[in-house]
Write an enzyme that holds these catalytic residues in place. Structure first.
Site, PDB file in Angstrom:
ATOM      1  N   GLU A   1     -13.589   1.912   0.800  1.00  0.00           N
ATOM      2  CA  GLU A   1     -12.962   2.505   1.983  1.00  0.00           C
ATOM      3  C   GLU A   1     -13.352   3.975   2.158  1.00  0.00           C
ATOM      4  O   GLU A   1     -13.206   4.532   3.250  1.00  0.00           O
ATOM      5  CB  GLU A   1     -11.438   2.380   1.904  1.00  0.00           C
TER       6      GLU A   1
ATOM      7  N   ASP B   1       0.826  -1.208   0.000  1.00  0.00           N
ATOM      8  CA  ASP B   1       0.000   0.000   0.000  1.00  0.00           C
ATOM      9  C   ASP B   1       0.862   1.260   0.000  1.00  0.00           C
ATOM     10  O   ASP B   1       2.057   1.229   0.318  1.00  0.00           O
ATOM     11  CB  ASP B   1      -0.882  -0.021   1.258  1.00  0.00           C
TER      12      ASP B   1
END
Length: 318
Positions: free
Chosen positions: A135, A80
């Site tokens: 998200e 990420d």
């Protein structure tokens, strides 16, 4: 394990576990439950300080880490927070892919730009984020008002480029509430393509669904043999069909704030149809209307959708 899903992601800061166990205990528990673990990593090139940090940047530390992962039964990683599209960052992606292949690991690049065809050379590259995904019900109110039309645009735009880790099908509310129906959320699992389809809701969000929906989620294919766009217009609606083995899965999404009837023309299906199961919107946003349809009476089915609603149709062939 309850849903017979093959993988489970252990997310950020697993290197800081301190509540009675460590990550090796978690990996052992996953093995006991017969669920293959995936681990999250920070690319350590960006602004975020979530750990683990600096384990993948240098070849020697990266290969040591990958060897440890393989020895522990970890099947892949999610990397990420990549900060840019520079040449050095692109080379970093490829370095990770090259080294992962040696240790039989899959990868999901999150917080990353859109895919660039790397999966054709590196088939262990499962997915890439490069999208405003679920998200953003959590981080900011980005999807609170725009989710439905946004979801009806992605099949025509971002997802055409390559696999997309939207983390779809979240039924429960986080910091910012859903305005899409549960039928819409379930349909995202078919409308969106990702070799790792990352279910991101709370466990209770899935356990609360009807038995038929839980069974659908448990049996959802991971590989598609064919894809057909049946109808749609960006931001308004989409009806998209995907084939796996002897089943067609058809997803319908309503991107508008009005009730809409979506036509599903099954005339493209060759051969006899055994049965059709429809997972449609119920009377309320969080309800389903599950029906068995007659496959013999007609080839076109009209499915009523709530505002920002949706449906999935499973067509089993003889």
């Amino acid at each position: 394990a309850d849903f017979h899903l093959p993988y489970m992601l252990i997310d950020a800061e697993w290197d800081e576990m301190g509540n009675g166990g460590n990550v090796e205990d978690a990996l052992a528990y996953a093995k006991q439950k017969k669920v293959a673990p995936l681990l999250w990593y920070n690319s350590s090139t960006a602004w975020c300080a979530f750990g683990p940090l600096y384990r993948l940047n240098k070849p020697e530390t990266r290969q040591k880490e990958f060897a440890w992962l393989e020895s522990m039964g970890v099947k892949g990683i999610k990397v990420d927070f990549f900060s840019q599209d520079s040449i050095s960052t692109m080379n970093y992606f490829v370095d990770i892919l090259e080294d992962e292949a040696k240790y039989h690991l899959m990868v999901n690049f999150h917080g990353a730009p859109i895919p660039r065809g790397w999966q054709r050379t590196y088939p262990h590259m499962m997915s890439v984020e490069g999208v405003y995904g679920a998200e953003w019900y959590n981080n900011k109110e980005t999807l609170t008002d725009s989710a439905a039309w946004h979801n009806c645009t992605l099949p025509f735009t971002r997802n055409v480029v390559g696999p997309m880790d939207y983390t779809p099908c979240t039924f429960t509310d986080s910091q910012h509430p859903h305005i899409t129906s549960n039928g819409h959320e379930l349909a995202l699992l078919v409308a969106f393509e990702s070799a790792l389809q990352h279910l991101a809701d709370r466990p209770e969000g899935y356990h609360a669904q009807p038995a038929e929906v839980r069974s659908f989620i448990s049996s959802l294919p991971t590989v598609w043999d064919d894809t057909k766009l049946l109808s749609g217009y960006p931001s308004s609606y989409v009806v998209l069909a995907r084939k796996s083995g002897a089943c067609w899965y058809i997803a319908g999404l309503n991107g508008t704030n009005e009730k809409k009837s979506l036509a599903v023309d099954l005339s493209f299906i060759q051969g006899p149809v055994k049965e059709i199961t429809l997972y449609a919107d119920g009377k309320e946003r969080n309800q389903f209307d599950i029906q068995m349809l007659s496959a013999l009476k007609k080839s076109v089915h009209e499915v009523d959708c709530l505002p920002r609603g949706g449906f999935v149709m499973k067509v089993s062939l003889d």
